[in-house]
Structures are given as structure tokens and as C-alpha cells.
Design an enzyme around this catalytic site. Structure first.
Site, PDB file in Angstrom:
ATOM      1  CE1 TYR A  21     123.152 116.684  67.858  1.00  0.00           C
ATOM      2  CE2 TYR A  21     122.484 117.886  65.890  1.00  0.00           C
ATOM      3  CZ  TYR A  21     123.078 117.861  67.142  1.00  0.00           C
ATOM      4  OH  TYR A  21     123.604 119.019  67.676  1.00  0.00           O
ATOM      5  CE  LYS A  79     121.155 121.018  59.985  1.00  0.00           C
ATOM      6  NZ  LYS A  79     120.911 119.877  60.830  1.00  0.00           N
ATOM      7  CG  ASP A  84     114.414 116.981  64.269  1.00  0.00           C
ATOM      8  OD1 ASP A  84     114.375 117.896  63.417  1.00  0.00           O
ATOM      9  OD2 ASP A  84     115.349 116.842  65.071  1.00  0.00           O
TER      10      ASP A  84
HETATM   11  C1  LIG Z   1     120.928 119.951  62.404  1.00  0.00           C
HETATM   12  C2  LIG Z   1     119.829 119.253  63.131  1.00  0.00           C
HETATM   13  C3  LIG Z   1     119.304 119.731  64.341  1.00  0.00           C
HETATM   14  C4  LIG Z   1     119.922 120.888  65.062  1.00  0.00           C
HETATM   15  O1  LIG Z   1     119.809 122.064  64.370  1.00  0.00           O
HETATM   16  P1  LIG Z   1     120.827 123.277  64.738  1.00  0.00           P
HETATM   17  O2  LIG Z   1     120.338 124.392  63.883  1.00  0.00           O
HETATM   18  O3  LIG Z   1     122.193 122.785  64.417  1.00  0.00           O
HETATM   19  O4  LIG Z   1     120.649 123.546  66.187  1.00  0.00           O
HETATM   20  C5  LIG Z   1     118.210 119.090  64.866  1.00  0.00           C
HETATM   21  N1  LIG Z   1     117.655 118.023  64.270  1.00  0.00           N
HETATM   22  C6  LIG Z   1     118.127 117.524  63.111  1.00  0.00           C
HETATM   23  C7  LIG Z   1     117.443 116.377  62.475  1.00  0.00           C
HETATM   24  C8  LIG Z   1     119.243 118.107  62.521  1.00  0.00           C
HETATM   25  O5  LIG Z   1     119.760 117.572  61.400  1.00  0.00           O
END
Ligand SMILES: *Cc1c(COP(=O)(O)O)cnc(C)c1O
Length: 423
Positions: free
Chosen positions: A141, A264, A236
Site C-alpha cells: 500500500y 506516520k 516507501d
Molecule cells: C499509511 C501508509 C501510506 C499512506 O500514508 P497516509 O498518511 O495515510 O496518506 C503510504 N505508504 C505506506 C507504506 C503506509 O503504510
């Protein structure tokens, strides 16, 4: 139940009653608990329940909820004003701190979410290479920007079919999908699309299909293929960054990406994201270069205060990561022992303070094997845990997050509860 009343009202005014689908309890046949406050390893709902929390706001609260130093920094920063829409010293401090401590990052841009970080990193990669195609992996994701809402049908690697209504086929057709932990799938995609792939993006530790660590050599192999085919490698690290040690998965596995995205933990609970990497690539970003990316509230003073305080605490005390690893070993290793003892056909994956109990016998290495899990069995387990005041993510396909505020006693209580459940 007050949560019930609030939810009844919420669904009238908010789609599905929640501001992010992961908060819905629909897949486990429950209604969401409305949270009133949180402290340390615990969250409190409006119905006077106190839960031991393994969600941690989906990762940011690595030091536990409402850590006093962070709270104080937010109060202090607020007194000077909430936003100026102008340059501030704290943004420079944040950027310098990241660049000095993450070897792969020479320049960084702050944004307001992980989604924004990924969307921008991809735009820069495309701008820098002059190519359009992107490779991602099934089950990873990367936020909800159009180009990332793509998966391939049942493991067949075809070019993009959108995963969500409203995503134009045109936006998705440049997204290619590989199989996590399968280097051959990456090689094939790169060879078939020689000369047109701008970037490959992945979660260096898959944490959005339950928890799926990279197999030995996978990240190194991906790095080598990107070099060979002239493709920008984007890690990511929105979840893994500052969690698997301060330098995240890239430090843990010793693989250097060209660009990295954060979210995060970097905001400590405030809405923050960031993307950064090689100077030569980041110099493409406006106003220096011609890749446009902007944000009214980017680098917001309150958000920077919270994030920087958390990052500094983490950086100053490497023992925090050692402790998180020990707690992870105790909890997830403990669950493994229970499964063996009770002869339960389940699998546990974990690394550091991240882990997942999959309701499948098979070893989980990618999206297909994760999908084999029995979500009905998970729902029963989830409800039992919730009933015993242990708050897990309401989905089989989310990781459990341990924080520095969790105690040995908290972990023992959790193991006890899981033991009773399987007995
Ligand atoms: C949570 C997440 C996102 C998206 O971040 P948001 O702050 O919710 O837009 C992107 N990549 C990874 C790996 C994530 O866990």
C-alpha cells in the site's frame, strides 16, 4: 453504548461513519469504538473501556500515546501561532536532522501525509527520468493517489487495472505490478518494459498485507535490477522508517534507495509526510526545478515541533530500539510457542516491533499467501481480544504495532489472553 449512538449519527453525515476506511469495524462484524483519549500503551473509549492498544494510530505512536515531551513541544509551539504559510527555523532543523542522520537522503521536502509523499516522489522520479511507467508490488500500500490504487488480477502480471472506481484507466495503465519477494517477476517486468520504467516503489518490509518481511537478498536483488535497467528505487518507509531502527529498513537491510518516503512516525501523530533522497533528483522539485509540488500547510510549525521532538528522542536513545526488539521477540515469539503448544494451524510473521498472526497454515511471503488467511477465524479472534480489552486492528491484513510504552506485563497479559483463546 455511547459508541453505538455516535456511530448511528456518524453514518448519517460521514461516508461509512469514518474518515478512513481502515477505522471501520465492518469486516469483523462490529461497530467502531469511539476513542476519547490515550495514554502510554492504552486507549480509552467513550464507553469507559480501557484497552491495551496494538494499533498505535497505525504506527506513529512508537513512544506510546501522549508522551510528555511531545505534548509539551506541541503546546509550546501552538502559543506562537498555528501556521504562517512562510518559512520557519524548525523546518530547516527538521530537514538538516533527517539529512544528517539518514545516509541516503541529501535533500528532503516536507508534506502532510504519506499519500502526498508517495505521489510527489513518483512525480519527481518521472520528471527526472522522463519516463512514465512505475513498478509496484501486489499487496504493498502506498496511499490513495490514483496511480497506486492498482493491483494485478490473481497474481497475473498485467499492466494496470484500477482497484478503485474513479481511477481513470489512463492513470493506472502505467502502473505495473510485481510479486513481492519474487525477483524473477521484477526482472520480467523490467525486460518487457525496457527503457520506459521510471521507478520501482516498494515497502521494504511489507506491512499492509499483514506483515511480510523481505526474503534474504530480495531488496539487494531489486536494487541491482534497478541499477541495471536505469530505474529509480523508491523505498516507501512510511511504516518502517524510524521503526526498524532510526535509519529504518534501509539501515536494517543495508540497501540504499534513491528516494525515500516517510509518514506516520515522522509526525508523531500530527499529519506529516516527507520525501527525500539524492540531491540530483530532489533538485528537480519546484521552485528549484520544474517538477511542481506544493502545500499550504507543509512544514507546519506544530507538526514539525511534534515530529522533531519524537525523532530526537528516538535518535538520542538507541536502547529504545533494542527494547522494542525484545518486546517483539517476547510477544510474537510467545504467540508462536502458543500456536505450537495448542497445535493451531496459524503462522506468525514478525520483525522488530511489527508482527502479524495469520490464520493460515502456509508460510506467508506475498499477497497471494497472505490472502489465504481465514478472515472469519480472524474476526472471532479479534472479537475475543476486544472483549478482553486488547485493541487490535480490525483486519487480518494489518500489522500489530508495539510501542516503547508497552511493558513486559502488558505483553504477558496479551499472551495469556491468546493462550486462553486457543485453548
Ligand atoms: C499509511 C501508509 C501510506 C499512506 O500514508 P497516509 O498518511 O495515510 O496518506 C503510504 N505508504 C505506506 C507504506 C503506509 O503504510
Amino acid at each position: 453504548m455511547k459508541s453505538e449512538e455516535l456511530f448511528e449519527k456518524a453514518v448519517q453525515f460521514i461516508p461509512g461513519g469514518v474518515n478512513s476506511p481502515v477505522r471501520a469495524f465492518g469486516s469483523v462484524g462490529e461497530i467502531p469504538r469511539f476513542i476519547k483519549k490515550a495514554k502510554g500503551a492504552y486507549v480509552y473509549d467513550v464507553d469507559h473501556n480501557k484497552y491495551l492498544d496494538y494499533v498505535g494510530s497505525w504506527g506513529p505512536m512508537i513512544l506510546g500515546h501522549n508522551r510528555p515531551e511531545i505534548l509539551e513541544s506541541v503546546i509550546k509551539a501552538s502559543e506562537s501561532g498555528l501556521s504562517f504559510g512562510a518559512a520557519t527555523a524548525r523546518e530547516v532543523e527538521m530537514a538538516e536532522f533527517i539529512c544528517e542522520n539518514i545516509p541516503s537522503i541529501e535533500m528532503v521536502r516536507m508534506v502532510n501525509s504519506g499519500t502526498e509523499a508517495v505521489m510527489s516522489a513518483i512525480r519527481v522520479a518521472r520528471g527526472y527520468t522522463g519516463k512514465d511507467k512505475i513498478i509496484k508490488f501486489e499487496g504493498c500500500y502506498h496511499g490513495h493517489c490514483d496511480a497506486m490504487l492498482v493491483k494485478a488480477g490473481s497474481g497475473v502480471m498485467t499492466s494496470g487495472v484500477p482497484d478503485s472506481a474513479g481511477v481513470p484507466v489512463g492513470c493506472a495503465q502505467d502502473t505495473l505490478t510485481g510479486v513481492y519477494n519474487d525477483l524473477a517477476s521484477v526482472q520480467r517486468l523490467m525486460e518487457e518494459n525496457e527503457g520506459s520504467v521510471a521507478a520501482l516503489i516498494l515497502e521494504p518490509v511489507g506491512a499492509n498485507m499483514g506483515l511480510v518481511p523481505p526474503k534474504e537478498g530480495f531488496l539487494q536483488g531489486v536494487r541491482a535490477l534497478c541499477d541495471k535497467h536505469n530505474v529509480i528505487l523508491i523505498f516507501d518507509e512510511v511504516i518502517s522508517g524510524f521503526r526498524l531502527g532510526f535509519t529504518g529498513a534501509q539501515g536494517f537491510y543495508q540497501v540504499v534507495p534513491d528516494l525515500t518516503t516517510y509518514g506516520k512516525i515522522i509526525g508523531a501523530g500530527m499529519p506529516v509526510g516527507a520525501y527525500g533522497g539524492k540531491k540530483e533528483i530532489m533538485e528537480m522539485v519546484a521552485p528549484l526545478g520544474n517538477v511542481y509540488q506544493a502545500g499550504t500547510l507543509s512544514g507546519n510549525p506544530i507538526a514539525m515541533a511534534a515530529g522533531l521532538t519524537q525523532l530526537k528522542l528516538l535518535h538520542k536513545r538507541p536502547q529504545i530500539y533494542k527494547r522494542l526488539e525484545e518486546l517483539g521477540e517476547k510477544l510474537f515469539g510467545g504467540i508462536q510457542k502458543i500456536l505450537q503448544e495448542c497445535e493451531v494451524p496459524c503462522t506468525v510473521n514478525f520483525i522488530g516491533s511489527l508482527g502479524c498472526l495469520f490464520f493460515t497454515e502456509e508460510i506467508v511471503v506475498d499477497y497471494t499467501t497472505a490472502k489465504n488467511s481465514d478472515t472469519k477465524l480472524f474476526s472471532e479472534f479479534f472479537k475475543y481480544m476486544l472483549g478482553h480489552k486488547i485493541y487490535l486492528a480490525p483486519s487480518q491484513f494489518e500489522a500489530m504495532f508495539i510501542s516503547y510504552a508497552h511493558s513486559e506485563k502488558d505483553v504477558d497479559k496479551t499472551l495469556d489472553c491468546i493462550h486462553k483463546y486457543f485453548k
